[in-house]
Design an enzyme around this catalytic site. Structure first.
Site, PDB file in Angstrom:
ATOM      1  N   GLN A   1       0.746  -1.295   0.023  1.00 12.82           N
ATOM      2  CA  GLN A   1       0.213  -0.100   0.218  1.00 12.82           C
ATOM      3  C   GLN A   1       1.190   1.307  -0.344  1.00 12.82           C
ATOM      4  O   GLN A   1       1.784   1.732   1.462  1.00 12.82           O
ATOM      5  CB  GLN A   1      -1.369   0.081   1.386  1.00 12.82           C
ATOM      6  CG  GLN A   1      -1.770   0.825   0.888  1.00 12.82           C
ATOM      7  CD  GLN A   1      -2.439   1.776   2.291  1.00 12.82           C
ATOM      8  OE1 GLN A   1      -1.727   1.488   3.307  1.00 12.82           O
ATOM      9  NE2 GLN A   1      -4.048   1.055   2.344  1.00 12.82           N
TER      10      GLN A   1
ATOM     11  N   LYS B   1       1.321   5.102   0.204  1.00 12.71           N
ATOM     12  CA  LYS B   1       1.075   6.070   0.557  1.00 12.71           C
ATOM     13  C   LYS B   1       1.232   7.309  -0.414  1.00 12.71           C
ATOM     14  O   LYS B   1       2.114   7.382  -0.785  1.00 12.71           O
ATOM     15  CB  LYS B   1       1.157   6.424   1.962  1.00 12.71           C
ATOM     16  CG  LYS B   1       0.071   5.619   3.481  1.00 12.71           C
ATOM     17  CD  LYS B   1      -0.682   5.377   3.080  1.00 12.71           C
ATOM     18  CE  LYS B   1      -1.145   4.948   4.412  1.00 12.71           C
ATOM     19  NZ  LYS B   1      -2.291   4.482   4.551  1.00 12.71           N
TER      20      LYS B   1
ATOM     21  N   GLU C   1      -7.041   3.530  -3.391  1.00  8.78           N
ATOM     22  CA  GLU C   1      -7.846   3.672  -1.887  1.00  8.78           C
ATOM     23  C   GLU C   1      -7.767   5.239  -1.708  1.00  8.78           C
ATOM     24  O   GLU C   1      -7.124   5.295  -1.366  1.00  8.78           O
ATOM     25  CB  GLU C   1      -6.766   3.021  -0.912  1.00  8.78           C
ATOM     26  CG  GLU C   1      -7.713   2.576   0.569  1.00  8.78           C
ATOM     27  CD  GLU C   1      -7.336   1.573   0.847  1.00  8.78           C
ATOM     28  OE1 GLU C   1      -6.432   0.673   0.446  1.00  8.78           O
ATOM     29  OE2 GLU C   1      -7.118   1.854   2.373  1.00  8.78           O
TER      30      GLU C   1
ATOM     31  N   ASP D   1     -12.148   3.443   1.740  1.00  8.10           N
ATOM     32  CA  ASP D   1     -11.933   3.041   3.277  1.00  8.10           C
ATOM     33  C   ASP D   1     -12.454   4.023   4.406  1.00  8.10           C
ATOM     34  O   ASP D   1     -13.736   3.634   5.122  1.00  8.10           O
ATOM     35  CB  ASP D   1      -9.991   3.512   3.026  1.00  8.10           C
ATOM     36  CG  ASP D   1      -9.445   2.917   4.852  1.00  8.10           C
ATOM     37  OD1 ASP D   1     -10.239   2.562   5.603  1.00  8.10           O
ATOM     38  OD2 ASP D   1      -8.387   2.738   4.663  1.00  8.10           O
TER      39      ASP D   1
ATOM     40  N   LYS E   1     -12.202  -0.984   8.891  1.00  3.10           N
ATOM     41  CA  LYS E   1     -11.020  -1.106  10.259  1.00  3.10           C
ATOM     42  C   LYS E   1     -12.608  -0.997  11.777  1.00  3.10           C
ATOM     43  O   LYS E   1     -12.753  -0.504  11.433  1.00  3.10           O
ATOM     44  CB  LYS E   1     -10.546  -0.253  10.532  1.00  3.10           C
ATOM     45  CG  LYS E   1      -9.560   0.879   9.733  1.00  3.10           C
ATOM     46  CD  LYS E   1      -8.463   2.054   9.848  1.00  3.10           C
ATOM     47  CE  LYS E   1      -7.252   2.197   9.139  1.00  3.10           C
ATOM     48  NZ  LYS E   1      -7.875   2.510   7.436  1.00  3.10           N
TER      49      LYS E   1
ATOM     50  N   ALA F   1      -6.259   1.052  12.825  1.00  2.00           N
ATOM     51  CA  ALA F   1      -6.381   2.113  12.250  1.00  2.00           C
ATOM     52  C   ALA F   1      -4.478   1.883  12.963  1.00  2.00           C
ATOM     53  O   ALA F   1      -3.152   2.129  12.619  1.00  2.00           O
ATOM     54  CB  ALA F   1      -6.102   3.178  13.051  1.00  2.00           C
TER      55      ALA F   1
ATOM     56  N   TRP G   1      -4.254  -5.717   8.146  1.00  2.00           N
ATOM     57  CA  TRP G   1      -3.108  -5.197   8.508  1.00  2.00           C
ATOM     58  C   TRP G   1      -2.307  -4.744  10.275  1.00  2.00           C
ATOM     59  O   TRP G   1      -3.218  -4.483  10.692  1.00  2.00           O
ATOM     60  CB  TRP G   1      -2.993  -3.495   8.135  1.00  2.00           C
ATOM     61  CG  TRP G   1      -1.749  -2.315   7.967  1.00  2.00           C
ATOM     62  CD1 TRP G   1      -1.387  -2.460   7.277  1.00  2.00           C
ATOM     63  CD2 TRP G   1      -2.110  -1.420   9.034  1.00  2.00           C
ATOM     64  NE1 TRP G   1       0.387  -1.704   8.013  1.00  2.00           N
ATOM     65  CE2 TRP G   1      -0.359  -1.482   8.640  1.00  2.00           C
ATOM     66  CE3 TRP G   1      -2.360  -1.859  10.524  1.00  2.00           C
ATOM     67  CZ2 TRP G   1       0.436  -0.454  10.099  1.00  2.00           C
ATOM     68  CZ3 TRP G   1      -1.693  -0.262  11.340  1.00  2.00           C
ATOM     69  CH2 TRP G   1      -0.763   0.401  10.805  1.00  2.00           C
TER      70      TRP G   1
HETATM   71  C1  0XW Z   1      -3.078   0.986   6.312  1.00  4.42           C
HETATM   72  N1  0XW Z   1      -3.319   1.134   7.263  1.00  4.42           N
HETATM   73  C2  0XW Z   1      -4.903   0.324   7.995  1.00  4.42           C
HETATM   74  C3  0XW Z   1      -3.025   1.719   8.893  1.00  4.42           C
HETATM   75  C4  0XW Z   1      -3.195   3.185   9.359  1.00  4.42           C
HETATM   76  O1  0XW Z   1      -2.824   3.495  10.533  1.00  4.42           O
HETATM   77  C5  0XW Z   1      -3.455   4.115   7.866  1.00  4.42           C
HETATM   78  C6  0XW Z   1      -4.034   2.240   7.540  1.00  4.42           C
HETATM   79  C7  0XW Z   1      -5.069   2.617   6.199  1.00  4.42           C
HETATM   80  O2  0XW Z   1      -5.162   2.360   4.955  1.00  4.42           O
HETATM   81  O3  0XW Z   1      -5.094   3.991   5.769  1.00  4.42           O
HETATM   82 MG    MG Z   2      -6.196   3.110   4.108  1.00  2.00          MG
END
Ligand code: 0XW
Ligand code: MG
Length: 406
Positions: free
Chosen positions: A186, A188, A242, A265, A289, A318, A344
């Protein structure tokens, strides 16, 4: 046995719903709340925040024979979501008394009582809900994964973050992670000029091994114009986008113009929003989450919806330690592997681990379920989190209930 009082619409939100008391051997009698700082060994930048040392909230839900269920909620940073770790603990001053005296096995009652006592505040609800699942598993001598319907995979795929950085550093990180066996990345993005994001996406793609999945996550960071421009500039790259923009309205606006699948998300806040985004065709998948949805009970319902509609989802938190990680892995293991976006876990970023021996750890890109026994499978000692910041006892609740009714 007294009957369960029906939950009438008129009683919702006024805290007047009452439920059957738990059996003698299965009644929530005490709830202890702990604050645990999770110092990081390393972290990464997101479009709106960097994680430093979040203070996780841990709850011990104790039943009438002294069995303890553990739950946890931990938000990554104050900027990351509309909730705060101090707020989680504050919400527990309302939520914990609302479930004292209930049977933790009756998770519908537990969740309805929490919903009637306090609107929103899903994070505190998640911590208590997870603790009840752990407690029930221990009482029935069953792992939570079995209570959730049983594992569909022995090892749960995890995914890893490549933080916002220069293209060179992003590519190096992606290479390192893949050499460690990671097959889901993933990346960012957001919060800087989009040409820098586009360069990083291309740099990571250039070192991508066959079969490695790539999601580009801005955590709500781009405008609609930026999202469309990045998608066009990366049209030849197989990846998903995402949460590219902040709101559902913006996502609806850009969806027809995107060249990539859209994963939702932050705005997948509850099962109604998720159902709407599946049926409108907006979401090609979800990042989910536990604390945002309200725990394992809420996540189980969302899981069933996503799996029935063949919609990929992840099982994440998170941030957080071994307790919430064990819950993420348990739920993650029950997904149909074809529609799992992985789980995650924050443990690679922590200095502190609650259960060194059994806490779920990632090896070769996979996490296995904790093997420390029933419930969440962790072995935790009473007192290991220090002094509680709050304790709620059934007696005190009885006193305050009497006061309110008189
Ligand atoms: C990768 N994550 C699940 C953990 C971080 O806090 C951010 C998040 C996401 O996908 O946004
Ligand atoms: Mg996310």
């Amino acid at each position: 046995m007294p009957m369960v009082a029906p939950l009438s619409p008129g009683s919702l939100g006024r805290g007047t719903v009452s439920y059957e008391r738990g059996r003698d051997d299965m009644t929530i009698t005490e709830i202890r709340v702990y604050k645990t700082p999770l110092a990081a060994v390393s972290t990464y930048n997101m479009s709106n925040s960097t994680v430093s040392t979040p203070e996780s909230t841990i709850v011990e839900v104790v039943d009438s024979d002294g069995t303890i269920g553990y739950g946890e909620a931990c938000l990554a940073s104050p900027q990351f979501q509309p909730a705060h770790n101090d707020g989680v603990r504050s919400s527990l001053s309302v939520l914990a008394p609302a479930i004292l005296g209930l049977d933790p096995l009756k998770l519908n009652h537990v969740n309805a009582a929490m919903g009637a006592a306090l609107d929103g505040h899903t994070e505190g609800k998640a911590a208590l809900d997870i603790a009840c699942w752990d407690l029930v598993g221990k009482k029935l001598d069953l792992p939570v994964v079995d209570l959730l319907g049983g594992a569909q995979m022995d090892e749960v795929t995890t995914y890893h973050v490549v933080g916002i950085s220069s293209p060179e550093v992003a590519a190096e990180t992606a290479e390192r992670l893949q050499s460690e066996g990671i097959t889901r990345l993933q990346l960012k993005a957001g919060g800087r000029p989009i040409h820098e994001d586009i360069a990083s996406i291309h740099a990571v793609d250039a070192v991508r091994r066959p079969g490695t999945d790539l999601a580009v996550d801005t955590n709500r960071g781009w405008s609609t114009v930026e999202a469309i421009q990045v998608s066009n500039a990366c049209a030849n790259i197989t990846m998903s986008m995402e949460q590219p923009c902040a709101t559902e309205a913006e996502l609806l606006h850009i969806k027809p113009q995107l060249r990539h699948p859209l994963v939702v998300d932050e705005v997948s806040t509850d099962i109604r929003a998720i159902a709407r985004m599946i049926s409108s065709g907006l979401a090609d998948g979800f990042g989910l989450k536990l604390s945002r949805l309200g725990g394992l009970t809420a996540m189980r319902a969302v899981r069933d919806l996503c799996m029935a509609t063949r919609t990929p989802m992840s099982s994440d938190e998170a941030w957080g330690g071994d307790i919430v990680a064990a819950a993420c892995v348990a739920l993650g293991a029950t997904l149909n592997p074809q529609f799992s976006r992985g789980a995650w876990l924050a443990h690679p970023y922590h200095q502190v681990h609650y259960d060194e021996a059994n806490g779920p750890r990632i090896a070769n890109g996979f996490a296995t379920l904790p093997a420390g026994g029933p419930g969440l499978g962790l072995v935790l000692e009473e007192g290991q989190f220090g002094d509680p910041v709050a304790v709620y006892r059934e007696q005190a609740k009885a006193a305050s209930t009497t006061e309110r009714c008189s």
